[in-house]
Design a protein around this motif. Structure first.
Motif, PDB file in Angstrom:
ATOM      1  N   THR A 127       0.848  -1.187   0.000  1.00  0.00           N
ATOM      2  CA  THR A 127       0.000   0.000   0.000  1.00  0.00           C
ATOM      3  C   THR A 127       0.892   1.248   0.000  1.00  0.00           C
ATOM      4  OG1 THR A 127      -0.091   0.293   2.402  1.00  0.00           O
ATOM      5  CG2 THR A 127      -1.639  -1.292   1.433  1.00  0.00           C
ATOM      6  N   LYS A 139      -1.723   5.912   2.593  1.00  0.00           N
ATOM      7  CA  LYS A 139      -2.754   5.047   3.186  1.00  0.00           C
ATOM      8  C   LYS A 139      -2.159   3.686   3.555  1.00  0.00           C
ATOM      9  CE  LYS A 139      -6.663   7.214   0.838  1.00  0.00           C
ATOM     10  NZ  LYS A 139      -7.756   7.058  -0.155  1.00  0.00           N
ATOM     11  N   ASP A 140      -2.534   3.223   4.757  1.00  0.00           N
ATOM     12  CA  ASP A 140      -2.054   1.917   5.194  1.00  0.00           C
ATOM     13  C   ASP A 140      -3.104   0.846   4.920  1.00  0.00           C
ATOM     14  OD1 ASP A 140      -3.994   2.119   7.197  1.00  0.00           O
ATOM     15  OD2 ASP A 140      -2.555   2.542   8.793  1.00  0.00           O
ATOM     16  N   LEU A 141      -2.867  -0.356   5.411  1.00  0.00           N
ATOM     17  CA  LEU A 141      -3.764  -1.480   5.141  1.00  0.00           C
ATOM     18  C   LEU A 141      -5.189  -1.220   5.614  1.00  0.00           C
ATOM     19  CD1 LEU A 141      -1.270  -4.233   6.273  1.00  0.00           C
ATOM     20  CD2 LEU A 141      -2.161  -4.041   3.946  1.00  0.00           C
ATOM     21  N   SER A 142      -5.323  -0.500   6.726  1.00  0.00           N
ATOM     22  CA  SER A 142      -6.658  -0.255   7.273  1.00  0.00           C
ATOM     23  C   SER A 142      -7.449   0.761   6.455  1.00  0.00           C
ATOM     24  CB  SER A 142      -6.556   0.243   8.723  1.00  0.00           C
ATOM     25  OG  SER A 142      -6.018   1.551   8.781  1.00  0.00           O
ATOM     26  N   GLU A 143      -6.755   1.512   5.620  1.00  0.00           N
ATOM     27  CA  GLU A 143      -7.414   2.569   4.853  1.00  0.00           C
ATOM     28  C   GLU A 143      -7.693   2.187   3.395  1.00  0.00           C
ATOM     29  OE1 GLU A 143      -5.698   6.591   6.824  1.00  0.00           O
ATOM     30  OE2 GLU A 143      -4.165   5.214   6.045  1.00  0.00           O
ATOM     31  N   PRO A 187      -5.676  -8.237   5.419  1.00  0.00           N
ATOM     32  CA  PRO A 187      -6.418  -7.877   6.627  1.00  0.00           C
ATOM     33  C   PRO A 187      -6.335  -6.381   6.884  1.00  0.00           C
ATOM     34  CG  PRO A 187      -4.340  -8.899   7.211  1.00  0.00           C
ATOM     35  CD  PRO A 187      -4.473  -9.026   5.733  1.00  0.00           C
ATOM     36  N   LYS A 188      -7.227  -5.886   7.708  1.00  0.00           N
ATOM     37  CA  LYS A 188      -7.366  -4.453   7.968  1.00  0.00           C
ATOM     38  C   LYS A 188      -6.492  -4.074   9.166  1.00  0.00           C
ATOM     39  CE  LYS A 188     -11.197  -1.125   8.245  1.00  0.00           C
ATOM     40  NZ  LYS A 188     -12.677  -1.044   8.376  1.00  0.00           N
ATOM     41  N   VAL A 189      -5.198  -3.846   8.907  1.00  0.00           N
ATOM     42  CA  VAL A 189      -4.227  -3.593   9.976  1.00  0.00           C
ATOM     43  C   VAL A 189      -3.820  -2.121   9.971  1.00  0.00           C
ATOM     44  CG1 VAL A 189      -2.036  -4.273  10.993  1.00  0.00           C
ATOM     45  CG2 VAL A 189      -3.366  -5.950   9.702  1.00  0.00           C
ATOM     46  N   LYS A 190      -3.912  -1.481  11.130  1.00  0.00           N
ATOM     47  CA  LYS A 190      -3.517  -0.076  11.253  1.00  0.00           C
ATOM     48  C   LYS A 190      -2.005   0.027  11.422  1.00  0.00           C
ATOM     49  CE  LYS A 190      -4.648   4.296  11.595  1.00  0.00           C
ATOM     50  NZ  LYS A 190      -5.263   4.988  10.451  1.00  0.00           N
TER      51      LYS A 190
END
Length: 219
Positions: free
Chosen positions: A61, A70-74, A202-205
């Motif tokens: 990302t 933007k990271d994985l959660s975004e 996965p949705k990781v911050k």
């Protein structure tokens, strides 16, 4: 529908990127240990894995390259799931350098662009980690101009790792075009066949890369 798995198996001790550690996979809770909590004949296993985020087949990302990216959660699900996809064949035996000319004339807008170089046949060998096929900076600029959503490759790295610059990561991720590296089995997708591509993490911050279960769906 037909599904084609495009992901490497994450295994204990298998190195994805030379210089980075292999994953350590073990039991956190064994079946034998769990028996004390349940009625006779009932047991469960709970696993534990220690790994760097660049393990197996993974997605990059913008945060991987840019602190404010933007990271994985975004990342939105629609950026990684059921994308219309285009596949090109550029065997590494013919060339390692993949430039703008290889993509000209293709309909790429809002699509995933996948590059099959057959490099995955070197997986689990020393050959996998050097002299890999790569995209050039002009190829990345062209893909940006065509409005692609995601670019995937079966190579060790989408960039030329001989030098210290990473222009393809820099260009694509700056424009929020996601990257999937270390794909496999792309040769199983029939030529000139429409398909969808998915590679959702996965949705990781606070993380910019993570393994995915990448796959193609053919009607």
């Amino acid at each position: 529908m037909r599904f084609i798995d495009l992901s490497h198996t994450i295994e204990e001790g298998v190195v994805t990127y030379k210089g980075l550690p292999a994953p350590v996979i073990c039991d956190f809770w064994t079946r034998e240990e769990s028996k004390q909590w349940y009625e006779e004949g009932t047991s469960f296993q709970m696993g534990k894995i220690e790994m760097v985020s660049n393990t197996g087949t993974y997605l990059d990302t913008p945060f991987h390259r840019y602190e404010d990216g933007k990271d994985l959660s975004e990342i939105l699900i629609e950026q990684t799931a059921m994308l219309d996809a285009v596949l090109i064949q550029i065997p590494y035996q013919q060339t390692l350098r993949i430039d703008k000319s290889n993509f000209e004339g293709l309909d790429l807008h809002n699509k995933a662009m996948l590059v099959n170089t057959n490099w995955d046949e070197n997986w689990k060998t020393d050959a996998y980690y050097s002299n890999n096929p790569f995209l050039t900076a002009d190829a990345a600029e062209y893909l940006v101009s065509q409005g692609v959503k995601l670019v995937g490759i079966d190579s060790h790295n989408i960039d030329d790792v001989e030098g210290k610059s990473r222009p393809v990561h820099t260009i694509l991720l700056k424009n929020e075009i996601l990257i999937v590296e270390h794909l496999c089995n792309l040769k199983e997708i029939p030529a000139n066949t429409p398909f969808k591509f998915s590679a959702t993490p996965p949705k990781v911050k606070g993380m910019g890369t993570f393994p995915v279960r990448a796959y193609a769906v053919l009607d």
